[in-house]
Design a protein around this motif. Structure first.
Motif, PDB file in Angstrom:
ATOM      1  N   LEU A   1       5.037  -2.605 -50.467  1.00 55.01           N
ATOM      2  CA  LEU A   1       3.865  -2.511 -49.595  1.00 55.01           C
ATOM      3  C   LEU A   1       3.607  -1.130 -49.026  1.00 55.01           C
ATOM      4  O   LEU A   1       2.583  -0.498 -49.325  1.00 55.01           O
ATOM      5  N   PHE A   2       4.496  -0.614 -48.194  1.00 55.43           N
ATOM      6  CA  PHE A   2       4.192   0.562 -47.397  1.00 55.43           C
ATOM      7  C   PHE A   2       3.998   1.820 -48.237  1.00 55.43           C
ATOM      8  O   PHE A   2       3.207   2.689 -47.867  1.00 55.43           O
ATOM      9  N   THR A   3       4.723   1.936 -49.346  1.00 62.14           N
ATOM     10  CA  THR A   3       4.599   3.120 -50.186  1.00 62.14           C
ATOM     11  C   THR A   3       3.183   3.282 -50.705  1.00 62.14           C
ATOM     12  O   THR A   3       2.693   4.406 -50.868  1.00 62.14           O
ATOM     13  N   ILE A   4       2.504   2.169 -50.962  1.00 61.82           N
ATOM     14  CA  ILE A   4       1.116   2.204 -51.424  1.00 61.82           C
ATOM     15  C   ILE A   4       0.154   2.204 -50.243  1.00 61.82           C
ATOM     16  O   ILE A   4      -0.792   3.002 -50.181  1.00 61.82           O
ATOM     17  N   LEU A   5       0.374   1.316 -49.287  1.00 63.19           N
ATOM     18  CA  LEU A   5      -0.571   1.171 -48.180  1.00 63.19           C
ATOM     19  C   LEU A   5      -0.686   2.431 -47.334  1.00 63.19           C
ATOM     20  O   LEU A   5      -1.758   2.717 -46.786  1.00 63.19           O
ATOM     21  N   VAL A   6       0.397   3.198 -47.226  1.00 61.66           N
ATOM     22  CA  VAL A   6       0.346   4.411 -46.415  1.00 61.66           C
ATOM     23  C   VAL A   6      -0.654   5.412 -46.984  1.00 61.66           C
ATOM     24  O   VAL A   6      -1.221   6.233 -46.247  1.00 61.66           O
ATOM     25  N   LEU A   7      -0.922   5.331 -48.277  1.00 59.42           N
ATOM     26  CA  LEU A   7      -1.872   6.245 -48.905  1.00 59.42           C
ATOM     27  C   LEU A   7      -3.306   5.973 -48.468  1.00 59.42           C
ATOM     28  O   LEU A   7      -4.179   6.822 -48.627  1.00 59.42           O
ATOM     29  N   PHE A   8      -3.552   4.776 -47.950  1.00 58.96           N
ATOM     30  CA  PHE A   8      -4.898   4.406 -47.514  1.00 58.96           C
ATOM     31  C   PHE A   8      -5.124   4.673 -46.020  1.00 58.96           C
ATOM     32  O   PHE A   8      -6.171   4.324 -45.481  1.00 58.96           O
ATOM     33  N   THR A   9      -4.158   5.308 -45.381  1.00 59.72           N
ATOM     34  CA  THR A   9      -4.303   5.624 -43.959  1.00 59.72           C
ATOM     35  C   THR A   9      -4.833   7.049 -43.817  1.00 59.72           C
ATOM     36  O   THR A   9      -4.409   7.952 -44.555  1.00 59.72           O
ATOM     37  N   PRO A  10      -5.750   7.293 -42.869  1.00 62.57           N
ATOM     38  CA  PRO A  10      -6.338   8.636 -42.734  1.00 62.57           C
ATOM     39  C   PRO A  10      -5.333   9.702 -42.323  1.00 62.57           C
ATOM     40  O   PRO A  10      -5.432  10.851 -42.757  1.00 62.57           O
TER      41      PRO A  10
END
Length: 483
Positions: free
Chosen positions: A468-477
């Protein structure tokens, strides 16, 4: 500022590695005269040339990889490997549709094992071996392999290792991260070769032995047979698969300790004890249920239960029986197993027992804290205190995982699929398992899904594999803001 040139250099190294891993498939194709050697050669050349161009074009770049570059490298590596890994399918005509090829390739690299192939046995042997190889490469992670094989890249390997292992950190076998990665892969390769020999001695053909060993140790589940492991009716083969699936679902650090005779350290692991006891108790309960609702003898009821449970818990996805045909109660149990996962530091996907164990222990301690509000009652795992940040991280992971499951199921339902199929497809993709319930049960495949649904499920596979976080962090500004 993100150093994209340094990232592209690493991508080049990965593609050269990909080209090397295709070469054994060419040899098998020539040996078995399966007629797919030319597509494999072309795929190898394209991957190698593009990889070499990227690598040597940016060879002089500063390799000071920070955490942000680490996350980008991990995410992009799976994208690059997918794009070039699907070439053998397209060029051979085995999977001519692009969305199907993307799905099969990501399912391979993420060791999910879900397939769109309706006649696996008609696929040429070279491509079939490549299909199994994608799972074996993804088993311990592309980045761990890169750190082990390409120290010449000069990158900060620890950043890549941490990015790919975004959950609770596994113990190191060696203080140097490159040495740790090498030892893990030596162990991984050694167990794979051992399993090839055992499968072959038990009656599998050499080709089947190689393929099933690759996908067993990767806890991937791709098979060379349409009936998966049910094709091999010899109990000794099935029990061998069970043992090695369970082993592959164990933290590889513990396997290493066990092989060096440190059995007390193995059993002192809270996660391993929870893993062993949970599987054992579930098998006993389910075996009794299977025996009571079918007319099979006790040994087969026990073996079928043991096989399916170990396969689902370790997210391997092999099947020897249709667990959805028993009754609704047993089907619910098998569905719940899609949300377990085996041990951290193993080749399995899913949530992992360490997170479940932390949740259960902390929830239990919360009752004590209610009764004794002034008492300081710390949570301990393996005798060591777990700090609050780790607990928060785990609880956040579980909540986000549940939210993605719910939202993913809604998306699949809106796309036109029934509730059971939507639940099953999302759960098995996010958990990297393979079979599920509904129209994606153990006797079915994913060919009927629309291109949108296949690409969406492919994204969920990648999201689950990278925790989850390895990918989702890329979508954070704030990830993209300059320091």
């Amino acid at each position: 500022m993100i150093h994209f040139k340094a990232i592209f250099k690493v991508m080049g190294g990965l593609l050269m590695l990909l080209a090397l891993s295709m070469m054994p498939c060419i040899a098998f194709s020539l040996y078995y005269d399966s007629g797919d050697e030319f597509p494999l050669v072309i795929s190898t050349l394209i991957s190698g040339i593009v990889g070499a161009t990227l690598f040597f074009s940016f060879a002089s770049q500063d390799q000071n990889i920070r955490k942000r570059e680490g996350y980008l490298i991990v995410a992009l590596s799976w994208v690059f490997m997918t794009i070039f890994g699907l070439l053998p399918y397209l060029f051979s005509g085995s999977i001519p549709n692009f969305s199907d090829a993307v799905f099969e390739t990501i399912s391979g690299f993420t060791t999910t094992g879900a397939t769109i192939l309706e006649d696996i046995e008609s696929i040429p042997k070279g491509v079939l071996l490549w299909r199994s190889m994608t799972q074996w490469i993804g088993g311990l992670g592309i980045i761990v392999l890169t750190v082990a094989i390409f120290p010449l890249l000069g990158i900060g390997g620890i950043e890549l290792f941490v990015a790919e292992s975004s959950g609770p950190k596994p113990d190191k076998l060696h203080p140097r991260i490159q040495e740790t990665a090498k030892r893990l892969w030596i162990l991984y390769v050694g167990l794979t070769l051992l399993l090839i020999a055992i499968y072959f001695l038990l009656g599998m053909s050499f080709f089947d032995s190689v393929n099933h060993s690759l996908t067993t140790m990767a806890t991937g589940g791709f098979s060379t047979k349409n009936d998966s492991m049910a094709h091999f009716t010899d109990p000794s083969i099935q029990y061998t698969a069970i043992f090695f699936m369970f082993l592959a679902g164990t933290n590889f650090t513990l396997i290493y300790l066990g092989l060096t005779g440190k059995f007390k350290k193995v059993w002192s692991s809270d996660e391993f004890r929870a893993y062993f006891m949970s599987v054992s108790l579930t098998v006993l309960a389910v075996a009794v249920g299977v025996y009571s609702v079918t007319d099979v003898h006790w040994e087969k009821a026990f073996r079928d239960s043991l096989f399916q449970i170990v396969s689902l818990v370790t997210t391997t996805g092999y099947v020897t029986a249709d667990y959805t045909s028993y009754n609704s109660g047993l089907t619910i149990i098998f569905f719940m197993l899609l949300f377990t996962g085996a041990c951290a530091g193993s080749t399995s996907g899913g949530i992992k027992f360490i997170r479940h164990l932390t949740f259960v222990k902390n929830s239990t301690l919360e009752f004590k804290r209610i009764v004794h509000p002034r008492a300081v009652i710390p949570l301990k795992i393996n005798g060591e205190r777990v700090n609050g940040r780790v607990i928060t991280h785990i609880f956040t992971f579980l909540l986000v995982y549940l939210m993605i499951f719910v939202l993913g199921s809604i998306v699949m339902s809106i796309a036109g699929y029934d509730l059971l199929t939507s639940f099953g497809a999302v759960a098995t993709s996010l958990g990297n398992v393979g079979p599920a319930i509904g129209r994606v049960g153990p006797m079915d495949n994913f060919a009927f899904f629309s291109p949108f649904a296949k690409l969406f499920l492919s994204f969920l596979m990648l999201l689950g594999r990278l925790e989850l976080f390895t990918i989702l962090v890329l979508f954070t500004p704030f990830f993209w803001r300059a320091n």
